[in-house]
Scaffold this motif. Sequence first.
Motif: not given
Length: 283
Positions: A179-189
């Motif tokens: 995965l790339r970081l941009a693919e996680l931009s809409d997730r809660r961390w």
Amino acid sequence: MELRTLRYFVAVAEELHFGRAATRLHMSQPPLSRAIKQLEADAGALLFARSPTGVTLTPVGTVLLDEARALLDHADRVRVRVRAAAGAETLTIGILGDGTDPGVARLAAAYRRNRPAIDIRIRDTDLTDPTCGLRAGLVDVALTRAPFDETALTVRVLRTDPVGVVLRADDPLARRDGLRLAELSDRRWFRFPRGTDPVWQSYWHGGSPREGPVVRAVQECLQAVLWNGTVGLAPFGHDLPAQLAMVPLTDMPPSRVVAVWNKGDTNPLIRSFIEIATAAYRH
């Protein structure tokens, strides 16, 4: 009143400036300010009169300064006498809450072989303090992960680990090979508390501000993913519960396992520890 907090107070009282005192203590200003406010709450009175140019001692602060200096001097004398009576040299090591790292086990075995007469004390810390109490003078050397604010510190890289994202096993992204970081931009961390070292926080947040539950320890990170479906970063090399999965991140720099100590500290025990640690992590 903790001795550490009294040392903070004395530094501010002598510098009459929070910024200069923080630099002297090798720490950032927010946790120093919080510690002084808590000390004032414990004392039930203001210790400093604050202004845009600095601070001045109140009458209560002046009294506490004399008492704090006396207490700290006495504590130092006690420490010296106890060590002399014990007849043993002591090295205090801070370890970032990561006791499963096989490198630590190899290092412990190697150190016992090479320096069996040294008394080792371990201080385990959570993820909110990447220098493991080093800046506060609680440890002599720390085994931790970079990056973090390295001001006034010396850092030796021992190993690098690839980094992945931790997900629930039933998350659609968990089936991906990368995965790339941009693919996680809409997730809660999961994220660290306010006041945590900003360099450290930025790295584990993938360089962007994040929203989600606040965590302090490794198990809290894993539980945040398991219960809340959040995501977060972690180095490879650790066992995960069956309900969780880790997917490699293709655009994330590796995590550096490091030994770190205060710059200018000439303690020979630190020097020998670093030599043994470098060799132990090499194999």
